[in-house]
Design an enzyme around this catalytic site. Structure first.
Site, PDB file in Angstrom:
ATOM      1  N   CYS A   2       3.448  -6.962  -6.999  1.00 45.92           N
ATOM      2  CA  CYS A   2       4.779  -6.847  -6.435  1.00 45.92           C
ATOM      3  C   CYS A   2       4.758  -7.139  -4.949  1.00 45.92           C
ATOM      4  O   CYS A   2       3.730  -7.412  -4.362  1.00 45.92           O
ATOM      5  CB  CYS A   2       5.328  -5.438  -6.676  1.00 45.92           C
ATOM      6  N   ILE A  53       4.035  -6.022 -15.159  1.00 44.41           N
ATOM      7  CA  ILE A  53       2.837  -6.404 -15.900  1.00 44.41           C
ATOM      8  C   ILE A  53       2.433  -5.316 -16.889  1.00 44.41           C
ATOM      9  O   ILE A  53       2.089  -5.592 -18.035  1.00 44.41           O
ATOM     10  CB  ILE A  53       1.662  -6.680 -14.928  1.00 44.41           C
TER      11      ILE A  53
END
Length: 650
Positions: A2, A53
């Site tokens: 991120c 993820i």
């Protein structure tokens, strides 16, 4: 994986900065296009962009967590992956009664911090840069992984402390912080010498980086207190004065080879943990091939990716294709031509934040773009050379050990003799390098400019700002180690985190692709750090122990293949029709006359075209700086960013 951003205010006015943080956070939307978000209280505001993820449905950020009696005590923003999060969660449940509301790795970080304090970072096996705000203690904790895989930028001024995954977002906050955007002339000189900006510097004086292996604590109105929690160490062993062992294997060595294979296999297994498809980059070298060969054991449908060029001698595609066939992987190739190479440079430099003069990052950008069409995560082989002794230059102390026995006066005499030998004459380089101590001659894998050339191109050249300014403290840390280990130590703190990992992070995240590096795992390092030098550079090769460990894992055509790096044909392109005109126009239009002697650079370009001197890496270093200056200082170059909603400040 991120992009995080935050602002800690000194006066309880964080609420007034939410819109500003939201806009600044959007500058790195590519790092997390799945889910943007903000959170704030009186003192702090977080901005976040998530690339989901693990635990896609529930592990939203900013993440709130706390013990049952204070369920929302902490707020977390986190960039990276913790690969032992399942084991950590179980340990925290068992030993401390921790409770979790998600199945993700973020809660494991916060719970570990709650129970173990700053020591929690030593339990994390992964890549990370994170920030934890303690709403009770009113303190902010920032941390970065041991090797510097994930970035963290910092800026502090009268308006507070800002931190984030990308510098361009912090540049949006300089006005709020009350700091300027002046360039750092020392960092410019370091970049020109080293081809990257060494940590903790950036090219902007007000913005620094939290170094790898460090954490920081910040309270409202105070400066960050930074502490180092990880320093790579190597055992002290005598270096041979005559000859090195042949590489014969004894029982102890064989046990080490098996340990290397086991720990690397375990690391790859943990790096495969994801709720999305994981692929692998694959070049012609042993490192990426080993990772892919181990990864396919966990995913028989593994897709591998490589890139190359049409020019003969500048592509490892054929070897990579052969490797993919040998291990049974589906393989995808991206071939890059000079026109698209040049066209992508402004966009690539914008994503970089600071210039990195490594041409290999351009094909990396393209193969990452291709990979993102098929997968969301890729594995790669970065770090193997630094941990296992993979660079050919590591063999140099063996060839120069005779000079080590000479008195200093005789070594200096050898240097003066070398100065009188014409360029290209055999023995000149050996005499010159033998006349220098290790501290003088080695400061990483790349040096674009010697002092004379640096003086010619930099307007504000200062000899005290050259390589020793960066490496002297690192050599002091490694005093007493054998020269190979000292060179590894230098590279772990300079080349690895300044070039290798920056381009790996920036070029993959530019394409919203997560890259994982199983070699740079704390458990792998624990094995690598114990290797004697003669299991790194024995038998006329490099990474000897690693090659022995991988005999049954990688295909034979790769096992003993000579290391090539990633060949990029800029030497030919800058001298030919492909790049010469582009380079000349870049120099002509650049508004860097107050920093660089552009006449000297044009002369270098002409010398290169005429074949007088190979100036390609020096020219590339300066051209990347000029493009960077055009984007971030002059605003005369506007990259063609796909998401046109990025702020105008581009």
């Amino acid at each position: 994986m991120c992009g995080l951003l935050g602002l800690l205010t000194p006066d309880g006015t964080a609420g007034t900065a939410v819109d500003l943080l939201s806009t600044a956070s959007h500058c790195m939307r590519h790092r997390g296009p799945d889910e943007p978000g903000t959170w704030h209280d009186d003192d702090l505001v977080f901005g976040f962009n998530r690339l989901s993820i693990i635990d896609i449905e529930h592990s939203h950020q900013p993440l709130r967590w706390g013990p049952p009696e204070q369920p929302d005590r902490y707020a977390l923003v986190f960039n990276g992956e913790i690969y032992n999060y399942l084991e950590l969660r179980e340990q925290l449940r068992r030993d401390d009664g921790a409770q979790f509301a998600t199945e993700g790795d973020g809660e494991a970080i916060v719970a570990a911090f709650h129970h173990w304090g700053p020591a929690a970072v030593g339990h994390l096996r992964g890549m990370f840069a994170f920030a934890i705000w303690d709403t009770v203690d009113r303190s902010l904790f920032l941390a970065r992984d041991p090797f510097g895989i994930k970035p963290m930028f910092l800026a502090t001024g009268p308006g507070g402390t800002a931190f984030g995954s990308e510098k361009k977002s912090l540049l949006e906050l300089t006005g709020r912080l009350g700091v300027g955007d002046d360039l750092d002339p020392r960092a410019i000189e370091h970049y020109t010498v080293l081809q990257y900006v060494p940590e903790p510097e950036t090219l902007h004086a007000a913005i620094r980086r939290l170094e790898s292996g460090c954490h920081a604590t910040v309270r409202p109105g105070e400066e960050p207190r930074i502490e180092r929690y990880f320093t790579p160490t190597f055992p002290v062993r005598p270096f041979p004065t005559t000859r090195i062992r042949s590489g014969a294997t004894d029982d102890a060595s064989q046990a080490r080879y098996e340990e290397i294979a086991d720990v690397l296999s375990d690391s790859v297994a943990k790096h495969m943990r994801a709720d999305v498809t994981v692929g692998s980059f694959l070049s012609g070298g042993i490192d990426s091939t080993a990772i892919a060969a181990l990864a396919i054991r966990h995913n028989p449908d593994l897709i591998t990716f490589t890139t190359g060029f049409e020019r003969q001698g500048y592509s490892e595609v054929d070897v990579a294709v052969e490797s993919a066939e040998a291990i049974g992987a589906k393989h995808i190739v991206k071939v890059v031509g000079p026109d698209e190479f040049i066209a992508a440079i402004p966009e690539i430099v914008w994503y970089l934040d600071d210039p990195v003069a490594d041409p290999a990052l351009v094909p990396l950008y393209f193969v990452a773009k291709e990979a993102r069409k098929h997968v969301k995560v890729v594995l790669s082989g970065e770090g193997a050379d630094e941990l296992f002794g993979g660079y050919t230059i590591y063999k140099e102390p063996l060839s120069l050990r005779g000079f080590d026995r000479l008195p200093t006066a005789l070594r200096r005499l050898a240097g003066r003799v070398s100065d009188r030998i014409p360029e290209g004459v055999r023995g000149k380089s050996l005499l010159h390098r033998g006349s220098l101590t290790l501290e003088e001659r080695y400061y990483g894998n790349a040096r674009s400019f010697d002092d004379a050339r640096l003086r010619a191109v930099l307007r504000d050249y200062r000899p005290e700002w050259t390589h020793t300014d960066v490496t002297a403290p690192l050599y002091a840390m490694s005093d007493g180690l054998d020269p190979v280990a000292r060179m590894q130590h230098i590279d772990l703190f300079t080349w690895l985190r300044g070039d290798i990992l920056v381009k790996a992070d920036k070029m993959t995240m530019a394409n919203s692709l997560e890259l994982r590096v199983p070699f740079l795992d704390p458990e792998v390092f624990k094995v690598a750090e114990t290797l004697p030098f003669d299991e790194k550079i024995a038998h006329g090769t490099t990474k000897y122990a690693l090659r022995q460990a991988l005999e049954k894992i990688v295909p034979p055509h790769v096992l003993h293949r000579r290391k090539l790096g990633f060949p990029v044909p800029i030497r030919h392109w800058l001298a030919g029709t492909e790049m010469f005109d582009w380079a000349h126009e870049t120099i002509e239009h650049s508004q860097t006359d107050h920093i660089l002697n552009k006449n000297a650079i044009v002369e270098m370009l002409n010398e290169h075209r005429e074949g007088i001197t190979d100036n390609s890496r020096r020219l590339w270093t300066l051209l990347m700086f000029m493009v960077w200056h055009g984007i971030f200082v002059e605003k005369s170059i506007v990259p063609d960013i796909r998401d046109q909603t990025y702020p105008v400040r581009l």
